[in-house]
Scaffold this motif. Structure first.
Motif, short mmCIF file in Angstrom:
data_model
loop_
_atom_site.label_atom_id
_atom_site.label_comp_id
_atom_site.label_asym_id
_atom_site.label_seq_id
_atom_site.Cartn_x
_atom_site.Cartn_y
_atom_site.Cartn_z
N ILE A 168 0.73 -4.66 5.59
CA ILE A 168 -0.10 -3.46 5.34
C ILE A 168 -0.66 -2.93 6.65
O ILE A 168 -0.61 -1.72 6.92
CB ILE A 168 -1.24 -3.81 4.36
CG1 ILE A 168 -0.67 -4.10 2.97
CG2 ILE A 168 -2.26 -2.67 4.29
CD1 ILE A 168 -1.70 -4.62 1.99
N TRP B 11 -10.41 5.52 -2.60
CA TRP B 11 -9.15 6.03 -2.07
C TRP B 11 -8.60 7.18 -2.93
O TRP B 11 -7.94 8.09 -2.42
CB TRP B 11 -8.12 4.91 -1.95
CG TRP B 11 -8.39 4.03 -0.78
CD1 TRP B 11 -8.99 2.81 -0.78
CD2 TRP B 11 -8.08 4.31 0.59
NE1 TRP B 11 -9.08 2.31 0.49
CE2 TRP B 11 -8.53 3.21 1.36
CE3 TRP B 11 -7.49 5.39 1.24
CZ2 TRP B 11 -8.39 3.16 2.74
CZ3 TRP B 11 -7.34 5.33 2.63
CH2 TRP B 11 -7.79 4.23 3.35
N TYR C 81 -4.96 -1.51 -1.65
CA TYR C 81 -6.04 -2.09 -0.84
C TYR C 81 -6.87 -3.09 -1.65
O TYR C 81 -7.34 -4.09 -1.11
CB TYR C 81 -6.92 -0.97 -0.29
CG TYR C 81 -6.26 -0.20 0.83
CD1 TYR C 81 -6.06 -0.79 2.08
CD2 TYR C 81 -5.83 1.10 0.64
CE1 TYR C 81 -5.45 -0.08 3.11
CE2 TYR C 81 -5.21 1.82 1.66
CZ TYR C 81 -5.02 1.22 2.89
OH TYR C 81 -4.40 1.90 3.91
N VAL D 147 0.84 -1.21 0.00
CA VAL D 147 0.00 0.00 0.00
C VAL D 147 0.87 1.24 0.00
O VAL D 147 0.67 2.17 -0.79
CB VAL D 147 -0.96 0.01 1.20
CG1 VAL D 147 -1.65 1.37 1.33
CG2 VAL D 147 -2.02 -1.08 1.03
N ASP E 227 0.15 0.62 8.66
CA ASP E 227 -0.92 1.57 8.98
C ASP E 227 -1.14 1.73 10.48
O ASP E 227 -1.62 2.77 10.94
CB ASP E 227 -2.23 1.14 8.32
CG ASP E 227 -2.21 1.29 6.81
OD1 ASP E 227 -1.32 2.02 6.32
OD2 ASP E 227 -3.06 0.70 6.13
N GLN F 284 -12.22 0.26 -4.45
CA GLN F 284 -11.13 0.85 -3.67
C GLN F 284 -10.39 1.90 -4.49
O GLN F 284 -9.84 2.87 -3.93
CB GLN F 284 -10.14 -0.23 -3.21
CG GLN F 284 -10.74 -1.32 -2.35
CD GLN F 284 -11.37 -0.79 -1.10
OE1 GLN F 284 -10.77 -0.02 -0.35
NE2 GLN F 284 -12.61 -1.21 -0.85
N LYS G 285 -3.53 4.84 -4.58
CA LYS G 285 -3.40 4.08 -3.34
C LYS G 285 -4.40 2.95 -3.24
O LYS G 285 -4.13 1.90 -2.62
CB LYS G 285 -3.57 5.03 -2.15
CG LYS G 285 -3.24 4.42 -0.80
CD LYS G 285 -3.34 5.47 0.30
CE LYS G 285 -2.93 4.90 1.65
NZ LYS G 285 -3.00 5.93 2.72
N ALA H 195 -4.90 -6.17 -1.66
CA ALA H 195 -4.96 -6.81 -0.35
C ALA H 195 -6.23 -7.62 -0.19
O ALA H 195 -6.21 -8.74 0.38
CB ALA H 195 -4.87 -5.75 0.75
#
Length: 627
Positions: A423, A564, A137, A123, A427, A560, A133, A140
């Motif tokens: 990830i 994002w 995600y 990410v 974060d 996503q 970005k 993921a």
């Protein structure tokens, strides 16, 4: 000489003076050490990663073996044979090899570059193009979809491993407890039998009826999880937690075994398979292309999807693994080794499976394409049948084989789950890694329970199609466009030259910038146009609710990107949305080498670098002595 050429020469000479005046070379320091002189101490050694230290592999070998263990895994031994079988054997092999050469290998190296250059997970690497970005995600989510059923395959392998300790391998005989009247033993002499297409081997019925308790359709629901497979699944996620709780320092050690042991078992099975009657016909079916099928877009779609699975490109773990490397680790060499090992393993597994299928065709007098039902269970039918034909201690070879599948699965699962954990750790740096690992493993175990129900294999196929294939197509197309067209092909090539001290040829530039996004987009659009709903064993389409769930998973992942993207644009500074949008296309301040000194050299390099063919490339990255 023209005025323009004269000015260019002066500018080039000025850069050469800067480069060689600012740089001195050393031969006693490791590649990740930078020597900086100042007035107080003329020889300060600054280790890479001094600021915001990131965990590193204990040795380069551990990184290479971990990549091999992740990429050369179930995607090759389990998925490749059944995808090749369903798409015509040799008709699939040709597109697959082309896709590996022009899509798989370039993507693998690109993702390694992004991870190692920034020392960031899948990410945070998108600090290079903040508006993209959402790719990290979305990947993921796809990774989580795949890893949940990878561990179910590992659970099935554990089930077979425990069953292998019996005096007689249970799938070699038609046990009245679960066998139907169409069952025939895999160890019986079939020359006197008049087998038809309705006859089913004991290995196939053992897998579908006794192990899975598979239902013909989902009309009455999925059923409840099988307690035996549930315990095996719990064991699998416990092992994954043990591997990942301490980070790469623990998973790297396991890779010595998980990367090497499978080849010993697979080669043993290959030798045995090739000695069976009819094996040659099966191998010829695998390597002989049907050119009409080769031109079918569906086969190319399957080839690209299989490439993503076998190399694990587009999912995120490659950049995650590379992020734990020293800044100047030679990943070009490693990406080449892994790509070749992946191709070799896929072909090795394919030859082994099709040798066995050729033998089944010989014994049952049926065409190779009809001797066994394709699908995700092929590896749990054909391989056990081959093992049952070993004349001496088949139990030993069965134990070794399923131990091999477990090592392959745990290597792949650890790489995929580790990507998600990295990830979350990036974060949520204030939460200990072992807690995040425990939460991810526990949640994945609970999600995995749906796969060990009687209808679970249908859900597995659904998630495999939408969560593993569909999503990754979109993410890889977006990834190449973001890196090569927004961040800039010239800039990424410059970054590679700074990090690895060599330039890239036309092959890499064309594949990244043009071939990959266009080829994937064309294949993907066509596949969507001719899309047909998945079908159950009785030939009926999946229920609308199941297909809706698959499309929902795909939609959540793809959304996503705009979600994002809008969030990043909103957070940018600027008086208007257009200004914010333009800013979100530029690299963030956090983008670049993680070590502050290396990053400063990189910023200077970007300012001073002038492209002249006659200027030698100064090796100023090994040891730099600044004024």
């Amino acid at each position: 000489m023209s005025t323009k050429s004269s000015r260019s020469s002066e500018k080039g000479a000025e850069y050469l003076n800067y480069a060689f005046d600012e740089v001195s070379y050393g031969d006693s320091k490791s590649p990740n050490e930078t020597t900086v002189a100042d007035n107080s101490n003329p020889s300060i050694i600054i280790q890479a990663e001094t600021n915001d230290q990131r965990e590193n592999w204990d040795s380069p070998v551990e990184f290479l073996l971990s990549c091999i263990s992740m990429s050369v895994g179930l995607g090759n031994i389990w998925r490749f044979p059944f995808v090749a079988y369903e798409n015509g054997g040799g008709a699939f092999l040709v597109p697959y090899l082309i896709v590996l050469a022009f899509i798989g290998r370039p993507l693998y190296f690109l993702e390694m570059v992004l991870g190692q250059f920034s020392s960031s997970g899948s990410v945070k690497i998108w600090d290079c193009v903040p508006i993209a970005k959402g790719i990290g995600y979305g990947q993921a989510l796809a990774t989580w979809c795949v890893v949940t059923y990878y561990c179910v395959l590992m659970a099935l392998s554990f089930f077979y491993l425990f069953a292998s300790f019996q005096a007689v391998l249970p799938w070699t005989e038609c046990d009245p407890e679960w066998a139907t009247e169409n069952c025939y033993s895999t160890t019986a002499n079939l020359s006197g039998y008049n087998l038809t297409s309705e006859n089913v081997s004991s290995a196939e019925e053992y897998f579908k009826i006794y192990v899975l308790k598979k239902i013909p359709n989902m009309d009455s629901g999925l059923g409840v999880p099988d307690w035996r497979l549930t315990l095996c699944l719990l064991l699998c996620w416990s092992l994954v937690f043990a591997m990942l709780a301490k980070g790469v320092s623990s998973s790297g050690k396991v890779a010595y075994f998980t990367a090497i042991f499978p080849y010993v078992v697979l080669i043993t099975l290959l030798i045995r398979g090739c000695t069976l009657p009819g094996a040659g016909d099966g191998i010829l079916y695998f390597i002989t292309p049907d050119w009409e099928k080769v031109l079918t877009p569906d086969v190319w779609y399957a080839a690209v999807t299989q490439c993503f699975f076998s190399l694990s490109v587009g999912f995120g773990p490659i950049s995650t693994f590379a992020s734990y490397n020293p800044f100047r680790h030679p990943i070009y060499r490693d990406s080449t080794i892994v790509s070749l090992a992946d191709t070799f393993t896929s072909i090795l597994a394919g030859v082994t499976i099709f040798a066995i299928l050729g033998n089944l065709s010989y014994e049952t007098n049926q065409p190779i394409e009809n001797v066994v039902e394709g699908g995700t269970g092929l590896a749990f039918i054909s391989y056990p049948e081959a093992i049952s034909k070993f004349e001496s201690v088949p139990q030993l070879f069965s134990v070794l084989f399923f131990l091999m599948l477990i090592t392959l699965a745990i290597g792949s699962a650890a790489g995929l789950a580790g990507c998600i954990i990295t990830i979350l750790c990036d974060d949520l740096p204030h939460i200990p890694r072992w807690i995040i690992t425990a939460v991810v493993c526990a949640a994945s175990f609970l999600i995995g329970l749906v796969y060990v129900t009687p209808g679970g294999q249908y859900i597995l196929d659904l998630v495999d199609y939408f969560g593993g294939g569909f999503i990754i197509y979109v993410m890889v197309i977006a990834e190449t466009i973001a890196v090569c067209w927004v961040y800039g092909l010239e800039q990424i090539v410059k970054d590679i030259r700074f990090m690895l001290d060599f330039g890239l040829g036309i092959y890499w530039k064309l594949t990244w910038c043009i071939f990959i996004p266009i080829a994937l987009a064309v294949i993907f659009i066509y596949a969507m146009v001719v899309y047909e709903p998945l079908k159950t064993d009785d030939g009926e389409p999946y229920p609308p609710s199941a297909n809706a769930a698959g499309w929902l998973v795909a939609a959540i992942a793809i959304l996503q990107l705009p979600i994002w993207g809008a969030y990043v644009v909103h957070k940018q500074s600027g008086a208007t949305w257009i200004q914010r949008f333009k800013t979100s296309l530029l690299p963030a301040e956090e983008w670049g080498p993680k070590d502050s000194e290396t990053k400063q050299f990189w910023l200077n390099y970007n300012k001073q670098y002038v492209r002249f063919s006659w200027i030698p490339n100064p090796k100023w990255l090994s040891n730099c002595k600044a004024r």
